[in-house]
Design a protein around this motif. Structure first.
Motif, mmCIF file in Angstrom:
data_model
loop_
_atom_site.group_PDB
_atom_site.id
_atom_site.type_symbol
_atom_site.label_atom_id
_atom_site.label_comp_id
_atom_site.label_asym_id
_atom_site.label_seq_id
_atom_site.Cartn_x
_atom_site.Cartn_y
_atom_site.Cartn_z
ATOM 1 N N VAL A 1 0.922 -1.209 -0.100
ATOM 2 C CA VAL A 1 -0.134 0.129 -0.053
ATOM 3 C C VAL A 1 0.999 0.914 0.100
ATOM 4 C CG1 VAL A 1 -1.434 1.381 1.637
ATOM 5 C CG2 VAL A 1 -2.000 -1.218 1.190
ATOM 6 N N GLY A 2 0.650 2.171 -0.935
ATOM 7 C CA GLY A 2 1.391 3.450 -0.995
ATOM 8 C C GLY A 2 0.881 4.299 0.141
ATOM 9 N N PRO A 3 1.825 5.199 0.442
ATOM 10 C CA PRO A 3 1.673 6.098 1.371
ATOM 11 C C PRO A 3 0.474 7.043 1.354
ATOM 12 C CG PRO A 3 3.781 6.968 0.273
ATOM 13 C CD PRO A 3 3.020 5.605 -0.389
ATOM 14 N N PHE A 4 -0.079 7.534 2.323
ATOM 15 C CA PHE A 4 -1.255 8.360 2.464
ATOM 16 C C PHE A 4 -1.244 9.185 3.362
ATOM 17 C CE2 PHE A 4 -1.969 4.504 4.618
ATOM 18 C CZ PHE A 4 -2.388 4.896 5.922
ATOM 19 N N PRO A 5 -2.133 10.366 3.261
ATOM 20 C CA PRO A 5 -2.003 11.545 4.261
ATOM 21 C C PRO A 5 -2.733 11.457 5.542
ATOM 22 C CG PRO A 5 -3.709 12.224 2.592
ATOM 23 C CD PRO A 5 -3.023 10.783 2.135
ATOM 24 N N LEU A 6 -2.396 12.180 6.616
ATOM 25 C CA LEU A 6 -3.165 12.351 7.931
ATOM 26 C C LEU A 6 -3.729 13.541 7.813
ATOM 27 C CD1 LEU A 6 -3.615 11.508 10.971
ATOM 28 C CD2 LEU A 6 -1.211 12.770 11.354
ATOM 29 N N ILE A 7 -4.991 13.616 8.350
ATOM 30 C CA ILE A 7 -5.658 14.835 8.686
ATOM 31 C C ILE A 7 -5.968 15.105 9.910
ATOM 32 C CG2 ILE A 7 -7.816 16.403 7.979
ATOM 33 C CD1 ILE A 7 -6.796 14.034 5.489
ATOM 34 N N SER A 8 -5.585 15.838 10.639
ATOM 35 C CA SER A 8 -5.557 15.619 12.203
ATOM 36 C C SER A 8 -6.147 17.020 12.768
ATOM 37 C CB SER A 8 -4.412 15.216 12.991
ATOM 38 O OG SER A 8 -4.240 15.091 14.374
ATOM 39 N N THR B 1 -11.282 25.805 9.596
ATOM 40 C CA THR B 1 -9.889 26.445 9.680
ATOM 41 C C THR B 1 -8.969 25.406 9.544
ATOM 42 O OG1 THR B 1 -10.967 28.468 10.910
ATOM 43 C CG2 THR B 1 -8.546 27.833 11.269
ATOM 44 N N TYR B 2 -7.823 25.805 8.817
ATOM 45 C CA TYR B 2 -6.577 24.880 8.705
ATOM 46 C C TYR B 2 -5.356 25.625 9.248
ATOM 47 C CZ TYR B 2 -9.585 21.973 5.696
ATOM 48 O OH TYR B 2 -10.535 21.400 5.421
ATOM 49 N N SER B 3 -4.659 24.799 10.172
ATOM 50 C CA SER B 3 -3.532 25.594 10.707
ATOM 51 C C SER B 3 -2.393 24.430 10.752
ATOM 52 C CB SER B 3 -3.815 26.153 12.134
ATOM 53 O OG SER B 3 -2.687 26.477 12.778
ATOM 54 N N VAL C 1 -6.759 20.573 11.036
ATOM 55 C CA VAL C 1 -7.644 21.093 11.075
ATOM 56 C C VAL C 1 -7.830 21.918 12.694
ATOM 57 C CG1 VAL C 1 -10.403 21.272 10.747
ATOM 58 C CG2 VAL C 1 -8.960 19.676 9.548
ATOM 59 N N SER C 2 -8.178 23.011 12.726
ATOM 60 C CA SER C 2 -8.353 23.533 14.024
ATOM 61 C C SER C 2 -9.631 24.625 14.016
ATOM 62 C CB SER C 2 -6.997 24.589 14.524
ATOM 63 O OG SER C 2 -7.210 24.693 15.569
ATOM 64 N N THR C 3 -10.514 23.722 14.316
ATOM 65 C CA THR C 3 -12.085 24.459 14.464
ATOM 66 C C THR C 3 -12.315 24.359 15.990
ATOM 67 O OG1 THR C 3 -13.235 22.497 13.870
ATOM 68 C CG2 THR C 3 -12.582 24.132 12.163
ATOM 69 N N ALA C 4 -11.571 24.449 17.052
ATOM 70 C CA ALA C 4 -11.736 24.339 18.340
ATOM 71 C C ALA C 4 -12.303 22.871 18.479
ATOM 72 C CB ALA C 4 -12.618 25.525 18.951
ATOM 73 N N CYS C 5 -13.675 23.002 19.531
ATOM 74 C CA CYS C 5 -13.773 21.470 19.735
ATOM 75 C C CYS C 5 -14.472 20.585 18.573
ATOM 76 C CB CYS C 5 -14.892 21.630 20.684
ATOM 77 S SG CYS C 5 -14.161 22.584 22.115
ATOM 78 N N PHE D 1 -13.220 16.460 5.883
ATOM 79 C CA PHE D 1 -12.268 16.850 4.993
ATOM 80 C C PHE D 1 -11.478 15.427 4.308
ATOM 81 C CE2 PHE D 1 -7.933 18.648 3.759
ATOM 82 C CZ PHE D 1 -8.239 19.181 2.692
ATOM 83 N N GLY D 2 -11.337 14.627 4.956
ATOM 84 C CA GLY D 2 -10.816 13.231 4.793
ATOM 85 C C GLY D 2 -11.581 12.666 3.916
ATOM 86 N N ALA D 3 -12.706 12.459 4.096
ATOM 87 C CA ALA D 3 -13.776 11.803 3.378
ATOM 88 C C ALA D 3 -13.849 12.434 2.102
ATOM 89 C CB ALA D 3 -15.196 11.555 3.986
ATOM 90 N N ASN D 4 -13.895 13.967 1.975
ATOM 91 C CA ASN D 4 -14.146 14.661 0.519
ATOM 92 C C ASN D 4 -12.830 14.322 -0.206
ATOM 93 O OD1 ASN D 4 -16.033 16.035 -0.488
ATOM 94 N ND2 ASN D 4 -15.639 17.988 0.540
ATOM 95 N N LEU D 5 -11.673 14.345 0.409
ATOM 96 C CA LEU D 5 -10.489 14.047 -0.597
ATOM 97 C C LEU D 5 -10.738 12.797 -0.894
ATOM 98 C CD1 LEU D 5 -7.598 14.711 2.078
ATOM 99 C CD2 LEU D 5 -8.182 16.227 -0.080
ATOM 100 N N ILE D 6 -11.440 11.586 -0.491
ATOM 101 C CA ILE D 6 -11.718 10.263 -1.270
ATOM 102 C C ILE D 6 -12.508 10.509 -2.186
ATOM 103 C CG2 ILE D 6 -12.154 7.891 -0.829
ATOM 104 C CD1 ILE D 6 -11.134 7.963 1.672
ATOM 105 N N ARG D 7 -13.863 11.113 -1.958
ATOM 106 C CA ARG D 7 -14.838 11.041 -2.699
ATOM 107 C C ARG D 7 -14.440 11.986 -3.785
ATOM 108 N NH1 ARG D 7 -17.843 13.527 0.950
ATOM 109 N NH2 ARG D 7 -18.373 11.721 1.945
ATOM 110 N N ASN D 8 -13.714 12.748 -3.977
ATOM 111 C CA ASN D 8 -13.061 13.710 -4.996
ATOM 112 C C ASN D 8 -11.864 12.921 -5.695
ATOM 113 O OD1 ASN D 8 -14.498 16.406 -5.438
ATOM 114 N ND2 ASN D 8 -14.555 15.975 -3.515
#
Lengths: 388, 197
Positions: free
Chosen positions: A95-102, B116-118, A145-149, A158-165
């Motif tokens: 399996v090739g490398p893939f991104p982390l969205i945290s 927001t992305y940081s 991603v930093s949208t507080a809580c 966002f990750g699901a959208n990366l796959i969907r697209n």
């Protein structure tokens, strides 16, 4: 027909323990992880918290790391390792490398607190995410991603959208957040920390308890997952993000943002409100959130509100990590056929929905809410996997 | 969602170190509740939307490499009791990275998608990718994308020691499915340096 997005791995650490099975055992035993402060060095000791029951030193010795990383990153590494392991991606060289969205907001604040006025090199969100990513050769790149809580839940969307697209076949998504003096004092200054264990949706509720933890999911195109015979834990059926656009820290009375987020999630999933078997609420235990979320739930579900509970009475409010921690709890609810009862509930509040008392029943579709400061409200729908 | 539409940059507004006259978009009362970073963000947002001929975008997507660092430092000093700085809730409330995106949403009364992305130097790339995907697939028609950072001496000094320059920056742009009068078409890979001038 559009390709489904499936979940092939999940990892979680919270005040209930490390790993899905420790967390499930505590949830099934109705055991809360909220207790007096043990690990965080702070003078604010009269507010109970949901700390992950392992010290930084112990995590580092388990992982063979030196103790340089912020606690958010250490918790994140534990959770991501579990998710990758379950998904059989730690050892799969085909399996090739893939991104982390945290998702995170606190990032390396705990480290900066020790060195201030000098900032830790892991202070910013990006640096704390990269510390997690650097531990895994299968992770090619990362973003935060930093949208507080609601950070972790928005990372999942966002990750699901990366796959969907069609940009990636698979992604790792979730969030990590450790307690810090900064946000413990911050929430205290807003006077929304309860001195007792939080009581979501109860008439006597008086605020939240802060918690900490991390959780990650591996999302994949269904065909890619089946090709490599990965275990499939569930489906990402839909998601919605909307803004309350009301106030920086308060929610609108009618729960406009929450209502829109849930409606969008339902619309994107092709499901109706009647299909939802369980709602894992944001339910922080503050007077404002629980009433506002209840108003939104009543608007979405009308007279047929499914069982609703907030697992924050077990874990505390794990802020930026809460969306993915609770998404893992939703997968466990689907797997086990269980609705988690609302802990610490005794007195109904006319302003709130009546939370679930807990039951065993088939759980097919779960809606998971995660709301943040600034009215950053998001909802996710996860479903049981059935091969088509 | 199998849409494969083109995505256009309709307008872009950048501020460097100098400030415009905020009174053109903010009342004195509104301005008092906002720090400099927020005023710059609202001003560039309003300008970019005006140039694109849009009142309320379908989405507000914000990038900030280091977040609302001035408020963070103020609150941190107080929380660590390092001096006599009082612990003011407003500093905490406006310290989270998503403060900027949510203040813009409150200002515009925009209930659409908001995130927001940081992530250090690549925050804008994720924000553009998010907006691009949603317009391309037909989920939304327009997005207000911003990139905001502020200088703060303590943080700047620590970052300098690891080779990073903390810059004052306010960039707002409107992305749209409508190519009429557009600056140009855009597509990934996105590079942050293409969006400053």
């Amino acid at each position: 027909m559009k390709e489904r997005i499936v979940i092939t791995g999940a990892g979680v650490v919270s005040a209930l323990g490390c790993g899905k099975e420790e967390n499930l055992a505590a949830l099934e035993a109705h055991k809360s992880g909220i207790a007096p402060v043990r690990f965080l060095s702070t003078t604010l000791r009269d507010k109970p918290v949901g700390e992950v029951p392992v010290s930084n030193a112990l995590i580092c010795s388990r992982l063979g790391l030196d103790e340089e990383y912020p606690r958010s990153s250490l918790l994140g590494i534990l959770a991501l390792r579990e998710a990758l392991e379950q998904s059989r991606l730690l050892s799969d060289d085909k399996v090739g490398p893939f991104p982390l969205i945290s998702g995170t907001t606190v990032g390396g604040m705990d480290k900066t607190e020790l060195s201030f006025p000098s900032f830790s090199k892991y202070h910013d969100c990006g640096a704390s995410t990269e510390a997690i990513a650097s531990q895994f050769s299968v992770i090619s790149s990362s973003t935060t991603v930093s949208t507080a809580c609601s950070s972790a839940l928005n990372a999942i969307l966002f990750g699901a959208n990366l796959i969907r697209n069609g940009l990636y076949e698979r992604v790792a998504v979730g969030g990590a957040e450790a307690l810090s003096n900064f946000h413990l004092n911050g929430f205290n200054s807003l006077m929304i920390l309860d001195g007792q264990c939080c009581r979501p949706f109860d008439a006597s509720r008086a605020g939240l308890n802060l918690g900490e933890g991390a959780a990650y999911l591996i999302l994949e195109e269904e065909s890619a997952a089946l090709r490599r015979e990965a275990p499939v834990l569930g489906i990402v059926s839909g998601g919605g993000n909307a803004c309350d656009a009301f106030h920086q820290t308060a929610s609108s009375e009618n729960g406009d943002g929450a209502f829109l987020a849930m409606e969008k999630a339902l619309a994107s999933s092709g499901l109706t409100a009647a299909d939802i078997d369980y709602v894992n609420a944001h339910g922080t235990g503050t007077v404002n959130n629980d009433a506002s979320e209840s108003a939104a739930l009543r608007r979405v579900f009308k007279d047929n509100i499914p069982p609703v509970s907030s697992t924050k009475a077990y874990t505390g409010h794990t802020t930026s990590a809460s969306g993915s921690i609770e998404a893992v709890f939703c997968l466990l609810a689907i797997r086990e056929g269980i609705v988690f009862p609302q802990l610490n509930f005794s007195t109904p509040d006319p302003a709130c929905i009546m939370p679930a008392s807990g039951e065993r029943k088939p759980v097919r579709h779960v809606l998971c809410n995660s709301f943040g400061f600034g009215g950053n409200d998001s909802s996710l729908i996860l479903s049981r996997y059935d091969r088509q | 969602m199998t849409g494969n539409r083109k995505v256009y940059l309709k307008s872009i507004v950048c501020l460097g170190g100098n400030d415009p006259d905020f009174r053109s978009v903010l009342s004195p009362m509104e301005a008092r509740r906002m720090g400099r970073l927020l005023k710059r963000a609202v001003w560039t947002s309003k300008e970019a939307l005006g140039q694109a001929g849009i009142e309320i975008p379908d989405a507000i997507i914000t990038a900030t490499d280091y977040g609302c660092i001035v408020n963070s430092v103020e609150f941190l000093k107080a929380a660590l009791a390092l001096d006599d700085t009082p612990m003011r809730p407003i500093h905490f409330m406006q310290s989270t990275h998503n403060t900027i995106s949510s203040v813009i949403a409150v200002y515009l009364h925009c209930h659409g998608y908001n995130t927001t992305y940081s992530h250090r130097g690549s925050s804008l790339e994720s924000a553009l990718l998010d907006a691009w995907m949603q317009i391309r697939s037909g989920e939304i028609e327009t997005a207000l994308v911003g990139w905001f950072d502020e200088e703060e001496p303590l943080c700047a000094e620590s970052l300098r020691s690891i080779g990073i320059t903390l810059e004052d920056r306010a960039v707002s742009m409107v992305l749209s499915s409508d190519g009429n009068g557009a600056v140009r078409e855009i597509a990934p890979p996105f590079n942050s340096s293409d969006y400053v001038f």
